[in-house]
Scaffold this motif. Structure first.
Motif, PDB file in Angstrom:
ATOM      1  N   GLY A   1       1.599 -16.867  21.650  1.00  0.00           N
ATOM      2  CA  GLY A   1       2.481 -16.234  20.675  1.00  0.00           C
ATOM      3  C   GLY A   1       1.734 -15.635  19.492  1.00  0.00           C
ATOM      4  N   PRO A   2       0.930 -16.423  18.783  1.00  0.00           N
ATOM      5  CA  PRO A   2       0.179 -15.888  17.640  1.00  0.00           C
ATOM      6  C   PRO A   2      -1.074 -15.108  18.032  1.00  0.00           C
ATOM      7  CG  PRO A   2       0.653 -18.240  17.385  1.00  0.00           C
ATOM      8  CD  PRO A   2       0.904 -17.889  18.816  1.00  0.00           C
TER       9      PRO A   2
ATOM     10  N   ASN B   1      -3.667  -7.410  22.022  1.00  0.00           N
ATOM     11  CA  ASN B   1      -2.345  -6.787  22.093  1.00  0.00           C
ATOM     12  C   ASN B   1      -1.633  -7.086  23.409  1.00  0.00           C
ATOM     13  OD1 ASN B   1      -0.257  -5.112  21.007  1.00  0.00           O
ATOM     14  ND2 ASN B   1      -0.929  -3.472  22.374  1.00  0.00           N
ATOM     15  N   GLU B   2      -2.380  -7.172  24.501  1.00  0.00           N
ATOM     16  CA  GLU B   2      -1.759  -7.434  25.802  1.00  0.00           C
ATOM     17  C   GLU B   2      -0.941  -8.716  25.811  1.00  0.00           C
ATOM     18  OE1 GLU B   2      -5.436  -4.942  26.723  1.00  0.00           O
ATOM     19  OE2 GLU B   2      -4.803  -6.463  25.264  1.00  0.00           O
ATOM     20  N   THR B   3      -1.343  -9.705  25.025  1.00  0.00           N
ATOM     21  CA  THR B   3      -0.640 -10.989  25.053  1.00  0.00           C
ATOM     22  C   THR B   3       0.750 -10.904  24.440  1.00  0.00           C
ATOM     23  OG1 THR B   3      -1.654 -11.728  22.966  1.00  0.00           O
ATOM     24  CG2 THR B   3      -2.803 -12.278  25.014  1.00  0.00           C
ATOM     25  N   ASN B   4       1.055  -9.836  23.709  1.00  0.00           N
ATOM     26  CA  ASN B   4       2.415  -9.665  23.200  1.00  0.00           C
ATOM     27  C   ASN B   4       3.433  -9.570  24.336  1.00  0.00           C
ATOM     28  OD1 ASN B   4       2.248  -9.607  20.274  1.00  0.00           O
ATOM     29  ND2 ASN B   4       1.051  -7.729  20.512  1.00  0.00           N
TER      30      ASN B   4
ATOM     31  N   VAL C   1      19.145 -18.111  12.233  1.00  0.00           N
ATOM     32  CA  VAL C   1      18.259 -18.782  13.186  1.00  0.00           C
ATOM     33  C   VAL C   1      16.795 -18.577  12.789  1.00  0.00           C
ATOM     34  CG1 VAL C   1      17.570 -18.963  15.601  1.00  0.00           C
ATOM     35  CG2 VAL C   1      19.946 -18.410  15.023  1.00  0.00           C
ATOM     36  N   ARG C   2      16.083 -19.677  12.630  1.00  0.00           N
ATOM     37  CA  ARG C   2      14.648 -19.582  12.352  1.00  0.00           C
ATOM     38  C   ARG C   2      13.899 -19.136  13.589  1.00  0.00           C
ATOM     39  NH1 ARG C   2       9.578 -21.969  14.452  1.00  0.00           N
ATOM     40  NH2 ARG C   2       8.044 -21.468  12.837  1.00  0.00           N
ATOM     41  N   VAL C   3      12.951 -18.212  13.400  1.00  0.00           N
ATOM     42  CA  VAL C   3      12.069 -17.779  14.480  1.00  0.00           C
ATOM     43  C   VAL C   3      10.626 -17.789  13.974  1.00  0.00           C
ATOM     44  CG1 VAL C   3      13.786 -16.329  15.631  1.00  0.00           C
ATOM     45  CG2 VAL C   3      12.336 -15.330  13.841  1.00  0.00           C
ATOM     46  N   MET C   4       9.683 -17.781  14.912  1.00  0.00           N
ATOM     47  CA  MET C   4       8.286 -17.617  14.550  1.00  0.00           C
ATOM     48  C   MET C   4       8.073 -16.217  13.988  1.00  0.00           C
ATOM     49  SD  MET C   4       6.371 -19.493  17.767  1.00  0.00           S
ATOM     50  CE  MET C   4       7.285 -18.608  19.039  1.00  0.00           C
ATOM     51  N   ASN C   5       7.003 -16.045  13.240  1.00  0.00           N
ATOM     52  CA  ASN C   5       6.747 -14.781  12.554  1.00  0.00           C
ATOM     53  C   ASN C   5       6.214 -13.729  13.522  1.00  0.00           C
ATOM     54  OD1 ASN C   5       6.526 -12.899  10.540  1.00  0.00           O
ATOM     55  ND2 ASN C   5       4.588 -13.690   9.738  1.00  0.00           N
ATOM     56  N   ASN C   6       7.130 -13.121  14.248  1.00  0.00           N
ATOM     57  CA  ASN C   6       6.789 -12.094  15.226  1.00  0.00           C
ATOM     58  C   ASN C   6       7.999 -11.171  15.347  1.00  0.00           C
ATOM     59  OD1 ASN C   6       6.597 -10.701  17.823  1.00  0.00           O
ATOM     60  ND2 ASN C   6       4.934 -12.103  18.338  1.00  0.00           N
TER      61      ASN C   6
ATOM     62  N   LEU D   1      12.367 -18.032  25.948  1.00  0.00           N
ATOM     63  CA  LEU D   1      10.923 -17.794  25.828  1.00  0.00           C
ATOM     64  C   LEU D   1      10.150 -18.859  26.605  1.00  0.00           C
ATOM     65  CD1 LEU D   1      10.512 -16.962  22.018  1.00  0.00           C
ATOM     66  CD2 LEU D   1      10.306 -15.364  23.926  1.00  0.00           C
ATOM     67  N   ILE D   2       9.240 -18.413  27.453  1.00  0.00           N
ATOM     68  CA  ILE D   2       8.342 -19.303  28.183  1.00  0.00           C
ATOM     69  C   ILE D   2       6.934 -18.752  27.954  1.00  0.00           C
ATOM     70  CG2 ILE D   2       7.687 -20.240  30.430  1.00  0.00           C
ATOM     71  CD1 ILE D   2      10.592 -19.844  31.328  1.00  0.00           C
ATOM     72  N   ILE D   3       6.240 -19.314  26.982  1.00  0.00           N
ATOM     73  CA  ILE D   3       4.978 -18.733  26.524  1.00  0.00           C
ATOM     74  C   ILE D   3       3.812 -19.627  26.948  1.00  0.00           C
ATOM     75  CG2 ILE D   3       3.696 -17.859  24.537  1.00  0.00           C
ATOM     76  CD1 ILE D   3       6.350 -17.670  23.040  1.00  0.00           C
ATOM     77  N   PRO D   4       2.892 -19.127  27.766  1.00  0.00           N
ATOM     78  CA  PRO D   4       1.758 -19.939  28.184  1.00  0.00           C
ATOM     79  C   PRO D   4       0.737 -20.133  27.066  1.00  0.00           C
ATOM     80  CG  PRO D   4       1.546 -17.713  29.024  1.00  0.00           C
ATOM     81  CD  PRO D   4       2.891 -17.783  28.363  1.00  0.00           C
ATOM     82  N   GLU D   5      -0.154 -21.077  27.280  1.00  0.00           N
ATOM     83  CA  GLU D   5      -1.264 -21.330  26.367  1.00  0.00           C
ATOM     84  C   GLU D   5      -2.559 -21.311  27.171  1.00  0.00           C
ATOM     85  OE1 GLU D   5      -0.637 -24.850  24.055  1.00  0.00           O
ATOM     86  OE2 GLU D   5       1.297 -24.144  23.295  1.00  0.00           O
TER      87      GLU D   5
END
Length: 331
Positions: free
Chosen positions: A96-97, A103-106, A172-177, A236-240
């Motif tokens: 996410g961050p 840029n591709e990870t967006n 609704v709170r969201v991450m800064n994106n 949202l299903i965001i890998p790490e």
């Protein structure tokens, strides 16, 4: 003349003696420093520590990784830069961050880009995942394996969310994106980017009506004490990644690179298994506390409203349209 000869012999003796001392010393181990945002006992932490132990054991101490938990070495943006420049040797990063750097990870932050956690695993472990790894490598981050971070769902203080209409008007709170802001606004809610540590009190005081996250975070943050409705939108299903600094990676012998890669993959499988179990336990805890959990029967209604989010993203990133389509068509 005699004095000169004596000095030459002495210098030669000293040089040879120094060389013998150096040759007799054991090789210095690479004492790797690893960044981790999570506390001890968290699935990611357990897996990272197993990775460190496995690498140290199998390289016979040539590489000695140490994991520093709870983000004591800085927050994620700082840690990304430290790993890129080699000040840190390895880390577990959420994608996410990562967007401002790679840029591709967006693409991975697009809502409903994955149909399920299993779909995400299949994509990231295959050819498409390698494309993300290649993009990270261009920024001096060597991604060796992919961790799980579950599916993020909506929770709030007002009502169960069964249709998009139930989101309308909710703060609704969201991450800064910007993608997350666009997502909530497309559903009719009022998106509020906010630091994670401020969410609990904001839910208590009514500054927020809700937020979104996975089961373990919902439970460990105590947000369930303030928000009694948890709705399985799984938007949202965001890998790490388990990433190695390029400088640290390239300093390894081919044999040690193979060991590190194998241990990273093993750590990934361990983390995924632990995540499933941790999610199950967190779900039980919040249920016992009185939280109402509901399945969302018609996710397609939510997905359809994301069309403007995707259109805006592709308009801003036309070079990534093919990658978006590749993931959506891979299921």
């Amino acid at each position: 003349m005699k004095t000169t000869m004596f000095l030459k012999k002495t210098a030669c003796t000293v040089t040879v003696s120094a060389a013998l001392v150096v040759m007799s010393l054991p090789a210095q181990a690479n004492n790797w420093r690893g960044w981790n945002i999570h506390p001890p006992g968290y699935p990611n932490t357990v897996a990272l520590e197993a990775f460190a132990e496995g690498v140290a054991d199998r390289t016979e101490g040539r590489v000695k990784p140490q994991v520093y938990n709870n983000a004591v070495l800085g927050d994620q943006p700082d840690a990304i830069e430290q790993t890129r420049n080699g000040a840190l040797d390895f880390a577990n990063f959420n994608m996410g961050p990562m967007g401002p750097i790679v840029n591709e990870t967006n693409v991975l932050s697009l809502p409903f880009i994955f149909s399920s956690i299993e779909h995400m695993h299949d994509v990231m472990d295959g050819e498409i995942g390698q494309r993300f790894a290649d993009a990270l490598a261009e920024k001096d981050l060597i991604a060796l394996s992919w961790f799980d971070s579950g599916a993020r769902s909506l929770y709030n203080t007002k009502r169960p969310i069964q249709t998009p209409a139930d989101v309308q008007g909710l703060k609704v709170r969201v991450m800064n994106n910007d993608l997350y802001v666009d997502m909530i606004e497309a559903l009719g809610g009022n998106a509020t980017p906010m630091a994670y540590g401020e969410v609990y009190q904001s839910l208590r005081t009514g500054v927020l009506d809700g937020a979104e996250n996975n089961y373990p975070s919902f439970e460990s943050s105590n947000h369930y004490e303030a928000a009694e409705y948890y709705s399985l939108t799984e938007h949202l299903i965001i890998p790490e990644c388990l990433c190695i600094a390029r400088a640290s990676w390239e300093a390894l012998s081919p044999e040690d690179q193979e060991i590190v890669r194998e241990e990273a993959i093993r750590a990934s499988q361990m983390q995924r298994d632990l995540w499933v179990e941790g999610s199950r336990k967190s779900r039980e805890i919040v249920l016992e506390a009185g939280v109402e959990i509901n399945e969302v029967e018609d996710k397609a209604a939510f997905q359809e409203l994301m069309a403007p989010v995707y259109a805006g993203f592709v308009e801003r990133n036309p070079d990534l349209e093919e990658l978006v389509d590749a993931i959506r068509n891979s299921n």
